[in-house]
Scaffold this motif. Structure first.
Motif, PDB file in Angstrom:
ATOM      1  N   UNK A  96       0.826  -1.193   0.000  1.00 14.65           N
ATOM      2  CA  UNK A  96       0.000   0.000   0.000  1.00 14.65           C
ATOM      3  C   UNK A  96       0.866   1.250   0.000  1.00 14.65           C
ATOM      4  N   UNK A  97       0.270   2.392   0.355  1.00 11.98           N
ATOM      5  CA  UNK A  97       0.987   3.662   0.265  1.00 11.98           C
ATOM      6  C   UNK A  97       2.001   3.911   1.381  1.00 11.98           C
ATOM      7  N   UNK A  98       1.956   3.146   2.482  1.00 11.84           N
ATOM      8  CA  UNK A  98       2.885   3.396   3.582  1.00 11.84           C
ATOM      9  C   UNK A  98       3.717   2.159   3.869  1.00 11.84           C
ATOM     10  N   UNK A  99       4.862   2.390   4.444  1.00 13.68           N
ATOM     11  CA  UNK A  99       5.749   1.298   4.811  1.00 13.68           C
ATOM     12  C   UNK A  99       6.714   1.767   5.870  1.00 13.68           C
ATOM     13  N   UNK A 100       7.715   0.962   6.134  1.00 12.60           N
ATOM     14  CA  UNK A 100       8.688   1.303   7.157  1.00 12.60           C
ATOM     15  C   UNK A 100       8.248   0.785   8.515  1.00 12.60           C
ATOM     16  N   UNK A 101       8.704   1.439   9.570  1.00 14.76           N
ATOM     17  CA  UNK A 101       8.351   1.026  10.921  1.00 14.76           C
ATOM     18  C   UNK A 101       6.964   1.513  11.276  1.00 14.76           C
ATOM     19  N   UNK A 102       6.248   0.681  12.047  1.00  8.47           N
ATOM     20  CA  UNK A 102       4.910   1.047  12.472  1.00  8.47           C
ATOM     21  C   UNK A 102       4.272  -0.066  13.268  1.00  8.47           C
ATOM     22  N   UNK A 103       2.944  -0.102  13.245  1.00  3.50           N
ATOM     23  CA  UNK A 103       2.200  -1.037  14.080  1.00  3.50           C
ATOM     24  C   UNK A 103       1.030  -1.643  13.309  1.00  3.50           C
ATOM     25  N   UNK A 104       0.765  -2.924  13.585  1.00  7.73           N
ATOM     26  CA  UNK A 104      -0.500  -3.521  13.204  1.00  7.73           C
ATOM     27  C   UNK A 104      -1.469  -3.111  14.301  1.00  7.73           C
ATOM     28  N   UNK A 105      -2.612  -2.584  13.946  1.00  4.79           N
ATOM     29  CA  UNK A 105      -3.612  -2.158  14.927  1.00  4.79           C
ATOM     30  C   UNK A 105      -4.582  -3.310  15.140  1.00  4.79           C
ATOM     31  N   UNK A 106      -4.555  -3.879  16.332  1.00  2.00           N
ATOM     32  CA  UNK A 106      -5.428  -4.993  16.694  1.00  2.00           C
ATOM     33  C   UNK A 106      -6.533  -4.440  17.600  1.00  2.00           C
ATOM     34  N   UNK A 107      -7.783  -4.655  17.203  1.00  2.00           N
ATOM     35  CA  UNK A 107      -8.908  -4.114  17.964  1.00  2.00           C
ATOM     36  C   UNK A 107      -9.858  -5.235  18.366  1.00  2.00           C
ATOM     37  N   UNK A 108     -10.367  -5.197  19.616  1.00  2.02           N
ATOM     38  CA  UNK A 108     -11.336  -6.213  20.034  1.00  2.02           C
ATOM     39  C   UNK A 108     -12.682  -5.987  19.333  1.00  2.02           C
ATOM     40  N   UNK A 109     -13.244  -7.066  18.824  1.00  9.41           N
ATOM     41  CA  UNK A 109     -14.526  -7.041  18.117  1.00  9.41           C
ATOM     42  C   UNK A 109     -15.447  -7.998  18.848  1.00  9.41           C
ATOM     43  N   UNK A 110     -16.585  -7.492  19.322  1.00  7.69           N
ATOM     44  CA  UNK A 110     -17.514  -8.316  20.102  1.00  7.69           C
ATOM     45  C   UNK A 110     -18.668  -8.786  19.232  1.00  7.69           C
ATOM     46  N   UNK A 111     -18.858 -10.105  19.217  1.00  3.80           N
ATOM     47  CA  UNK A 111     -19.966 -10.695  18.471  1.00  3.80           C
ATOM     48  C   UNK A 111     -21.231 -10.677  19.333  1.00  3.80           C
ATOM     49  N   UNK A 112     -22.363 -11.004  18.734  1.00  6.70           N
ATOM     50  CA  UNK A 112     -23.653 -10.963  19.432  1.00  6.70           C
ATOM     51  C   UNK A 112     -23.677 -11.851  20.671  1.00  6.70           C
ATOM     52  N   UNK A 123      -2.153  -1.562   9.084  1.00  7.19           N
ATOM     53  CA  UNK A 123      -0.872  -0.993   9.463  1.00  7.19           C
ATOM     54  C   UNK A 123      -0.977   0.518   9.596  1.00  7.19           C
ATOM     55  N   UNK A 124      -0.315   1.061  10.618  1.00  7.62           N
ATOM     56  CA  UNK A 124      -0.159   2.515  10.741  1.00  7.62           C
ATOM     57  C   UNK A 124       1.314   2.820  10.985  1.00  7.62           C
ATOM     58  N   UNK A 125       1.851   3.893  10.386  1.00  8.74           N
ATOM     59  CA  UNK A 125       3.243   4.267  10.659  1.00  8.74           C
ATOM     60  C   UNK A 125       3.391   4.742  12.107  1.00  8.74           C
ATOM     61  N   UNK A 126       4.617   4.819  12.593  1.00  5.77           N
ATOM     62  CA  UNK A 126       4.885   5.185  13.983  1.00  5.77           C
ATOM     63  C   UNK A 126       4.143   6.447  14.421  1.00  5.77           C
ATOM     64  N   UNK A 127       4.124   7.453  13.552  1.00  2.00           N
ATOM     65  CA  UNK A 127       3.519   8.735  13.937  1.00  2.00           C
ATOM     66  C   UNK A 127       1.988   8.677  14.009  1.00  2.00           C
ATOM     67  N   UNK A 128       1.385   7.584  13.555  1.00  3.85           N
ATOM     68  CA  UNK A 128      -0.079   7.445  13.606  1.00  3.85           C
ATOM     69  C   UNK A 128      -0.526   6.452  14.682  1.00  3.85           C
ATOM     70  N   UNK A 129       0.361   6.101  15.616  1.00  2.13           N
ATOM     71  CA  UNK A 129       0.010   5.144  16.664  1.00  2.13           C
ATOM     72  C   UNK A 129      -1.165   5.650  17.511  1.00  2.13           C
ATOM     73  N   UNK A 130      -1.132   6.914  17.864  1.00  2.00           N
ATOM     74  CA  UNK A 130      -2.199   7.499  18.679  1.00  2.00           C
ATOM     75  C   UNK A 130      -3.484   7.564  17.851  1.00  2.00           C
ATOM     76  N   UNK A 131      -4.566   6.927  18.337  1.00  2.00           N
ATOM     77  CA  UNK A 131      -5.826   6.947  17.573  1.00  2.00           C
ATOM     78  C   UNK A 131      -6.329   8.355  17.246  1.00  2.00           C
ATOM     79  N   UNK A 132      -5.951   9.347  18.054  1.00  2.00           N
ATOM     80  CA  UNK A 132      -6.387  10.725  17.798  1.00  2.00           C
ATOM     81  C   UNK A 132      -5.806  11.255  16.492  1.00  2.00           C
TER      82      UNK A 132
END
Length: 185
Positions: A96-112, A123-132
């Motif tokens: 995709x458009x970004x690469x280098x160092x960063x994080x896979x964003x793992x989020x809890x998903x609740x089923x019914x 994936x998000x680059x290092x500077x996008x770690x903060x959800x804000x």
């Protein structure tokens, strides 16, 4: 007077050892290639299937990752709160458009039924770690998503410890994520 053959003995032994090592390495490489081609064939075949329902939680402990890796599944539920887990990685050849160092964003998903599944949101680059810093954030409300089942990433003696306080994880490990949320894994 020493025999000329006697002086060649150390060289002959060294050559035989190097040859044995190279043959062993070559054999290992051929076996690894066959394993990798089998893995690619299984993943290609599983990705082509229509998505299935996620197996029941009662059977999760008996699942063999070799039997379900890259199986397409469908989940219906909602993302459970703002909590994310950030798994450190480096994308050396991004698709995709970004690469280098960063994080896979793992989020809890609740089923019914209340079952929590950890979803890799990308994936998000290092500077996008903060959800804000990501205005799209976590989608609100009920959602149906399709994805690929993946097993936990194995740890070895070289894997450093996660830094839960700073939310930096080094392996995709749902049991550790569940423990951090106070859930029964």
């Amino acid at each position: 007077m020493t025999s000329p053959w006697r002086s060649l003995l150390p060289v002959t032994i060294a050559t035989a050892l190097v040859l044995a090592a190279l043959l062993a390495l070559g054999t290992w490489q051929v076996k690894r290639l066959a394993w990798k081609e089998g893995l690619i064939a299984a993943a290609t075949e599983r990705v082509a299937r229509p998505p299935a329902e996620l197996p029941a939680p009662a059977g999760w402990s008996a699942l063999d990752s070799a039997g379900y890796e890259f199986t397409r599944v469908r989940l219906t539920g909602h993302f459970a709160g703002p909590r994310e887990f950030h798994v450190y990685t480096t994308l050396t050849r991004p698709k995709g458009p970004v690469g280098g160092q960063g994080y896979w964003v793992m989020a809890p998903f609740e089923q019914a039924d209340g079952t929590i599944v950890f979803v890799n949101r990308g994936f998000v680059p290092l500077e996008k770690k903060d959800p804000a810093t990501r205005p799209e954030g976590i989608p609100a409300g009920k959602a149906t998503i399709e994805g690929l089942m993946r097993g936990p990433e194995p740890r070895d003696r070289f894997t450093a410890e996660d830094d839960a306080a700073r939310n930096i994880w080094l392996r995709r490990d749902p049991a550790r994520f569940a423990a951090a949320l106070g859930l029964d894994a």
